[in-house]
Design a protein around this motif. Sequence first.
Motif, PDB file in Angstrom:
ATOM      1  N   MET A   1      -1.580   2.976   8.858  1.00  0.00           N
ATOM      2  CA  MET A   1      -1.367   4.172   8.082  1.00  0.00           C
ATOM      3  C   MET A   1      -1.087   3.815   6.626  1.00  0.00           C
ATOM      4  SD  MET A   1      -1.007   7.245   9.693  1.00  0.00           S
ATOM      5  CE  MET A   1      -0.892   7.920  11.283  1.00  0.00           C
ATOM      6  N   LEU A   2      -0.332   2.765   6.419  1.00  0.00           N
ATOM      7  CA  LEU A   2      -0.004   2.363   5.058  1.00  0.00           C
ATOM      8  C   LEU A   2      -1.256   1.908   4.307  1.00  0.00           C
ATOM      9  CD1 LEU A   2       2.245   1.961   2.985  1.00  0.00           C
ATOM     10  CD2 LEU A   2       2.555  -0.338   3.904  1.00  0.00           C
ATOM     11  N   VAL A   3      -2.103   1.136   4.967  1.00  0.00           N
ATOM     12  CA  VAL A   3      -3.344   0.672   4.342  1.00  0.00           C
ATOM     13  C   VAL A   3      -4.248   1.863   4.015  1.00  0.00           C
ATOM     14  CG1 VAL A   3      -5.448  -0.684   4.729  1.00  0.00           C
ATOM     15  CG2 VAL A   3      -3.224  -1.597   5.414  1.00  0.00           C
ATOM     16  N   ALA A   4      -4.340   2.823   4.928  1.00  0.00           N
ATOM     17  CA  ALA A   4      -5.145   4.019   4.676  1.00  0.00           C
ATOM     18  C   ALA A   4      -4.598   4.807   3.493  1.00  0.00           C
ATOM     19  CB  ALA A   4      -5.193   4.893   5.922  1.00  0.00           C
TER      20      ALA A   4
ATOM     21  N   VAL B   1      -2.902   3.626   0.904  1.00  0.00           N
ATOM     22  CA  VAL B   1      -3.196   2.901  -0.332  1.00  0.00           C
ATOM     23  C   VAL B   1      -4.681   3.039  -0.683  1.00  0.00           C
ATOM     24  CG1 VAL B   1      -3.289   0.572  -1.358  1.00  0.00           C
ATOM     25  CG2 VAL B   1      -1.268   1.313  -0.078  1.00  0.00           C
ATOM     26  N   ALA B   2      -5.553   3.004   0.313  1.00  0.00           N
ATOM     27  CA  ALA B   2      -6.991   3.129   0.053  1.00  0.00           C
ATOM     28  C   ALA B   2      -7.367   4.532  -0.418  1.00  0.00           C
ATOM     29  CB  ALA B   2      -7.774   2.770   1.315  1.00  0.00           C
ATOM     30  N   ALA B   3      -6.715   5.562   0.108  1.00  0.00           N
ATOM     31  CA  ALA B   3      -7.071   6.940  -0.232  1.00  0.00           C
ATOM     32  C   ALA B   3      -6.331   7.465  -1.457  1.00  0.00           C
ATOM     33  CB  ALA B   3      -6.782   7.847   0.963  1.00  0.00           C
ATOM     34  N   LEU B   4      -5.244   6.824  -1.831  1.00  0.00           N
ATOM     35  CA  LEU B   4      -4.414   7.326  -2.927  1.00  0.00           C
ATOM     36  C   LEU B   4      -5.172   7.543  -4.236  1.00  0.00           C
ATOM     37  CD1 LEU B   4      -1.504   8.162  -3.544  1.00  0.00           C
ATOM     38  CD2 LEU B   4      -1.092   5.817  -4.318  1.00  0.00           C
TER      39      LEU B   4
END
Length: 103
Positions: free
Chosen positions: A1-4, A6-9
């Motif tokens: 969830m954290l990686v997603a 950061v990628a979508a931010l």
Amino acid sequence: MLVAMVAALPFGIHEALTALSDFKLLAAAIGVGISSSVIPYVTDQLAMARLSRATFALLLSILPATATLIGFLVLAQIPTLPELAGIALVITGIALHRAKEKC
């Protein structure tokens, strides 16, 4: 969830600022996040600890059928025959595997 996140931010921060500045929208977003991620995860972990692997797998295989039924009843989404056949095949495969384990 954290990686997603950061990628979508970079792509969604402008739209998210509206929700972050409105308390009701922020509360709704937190509620959706908890309801759609935390509660199902915790429930899965509790069930996995109490059920056999085969029973847990069978229950997980029923999830697409449940989602299809809710989509039909609530959203008026009509599944196609290949989608229904796929759901039936997954449930049948898990059920057969479960029956085989008992023998």
